[in-house]
Scaffold this active site. Sequence first.
Site, PDB file in Angstrom:
ATOM      1  CE1 TYR A 174      11.492  17.685   3.395  1.00  0.00           C
ATOM      2  CE2 TYR A 174      11.316  18.389   0.819  1.00  0.00           C
ATOM      3  CZ  TYR A 174      11.742  17.729   1.852  1.00  0.00           C
ATOM      4  OH  TYR A 174      12.599  16.539   1.594  1.00  0.00           O
TER       5      TYR A 174
ATOM      6  CB  SER B  83      14.454  17.905  -1.013  1.00  0.00           C
ATOM      7  OG  SER B  83      13.348  17.991  -1.851  1.00  0.00           O
TER       8      SER B  83
END
Length: 246
Positions: free
Chosen positions: A155, A141
Amino acid sequence: MDKLNNKVALVTGGSRGMGAAIAKRLAQEGANVALTYVNSQEKADNVIREIERLGRRGMAIAADNRDPVAVRLAVEHAIAELGPIDILVNNAGIFEVQPLETITLDDFQRNIDINVKAVFIATQVVASQMKDGGRIITIGSNLAERLPMQGLSLYALSKSALIGFTKAIARDLGARGITANIIHPGPTDTDMNPADSDFADMQRSKMSIPYYAEPRDIAGLVAWLASEEGRYVTGTGITIDSGTNV
């Protein structure tokens, strides 16, 4: 196309979103494709029907990434049915937004189990039988590199761990001609982050080009890395985020 003719690919989390687009694109390029899914067998079966319509073999395997035994058995099942895996795409993952002070150890463990441990297990099993010249591609990501908002500590932690892991296995497997790379998508129109959500305009405001990616944009990069043209790219992170992190 047929750049991946007769190759065998495994895409984790391949029933929807980026995973489904990746699975179908690899099949378009000639690969036989296995995918894992958690919740919707109907969506997984739809992807498999599209793969088979292209004249490729496909199979869907129910496997929860939080269960290490299920992950291992899914990989072994794919190998037993389709043969040694040439292309592994570690795509399955979760995205949770939560303030640091409210995160529990259970929350922490869930994110690590799904986003990190499952990637390690799948990669270890695949690498043990992968032929020389194989491909390992992990979906990271752009939030592992830059944080535009609060609540992303778990995350970002989990996706950042995959960067170091990718570099390490690129070294470990390089002598066998196996490449390992990580792709860092930015905002992409999926169920997890739809282009018409309440947060979409905020995300567009961070982009150099205000374009919300489609899953096929990510799939195209995966297909290129999986092909012969990507044979000298390894240990690398590629950010594909409309210039969000510029």
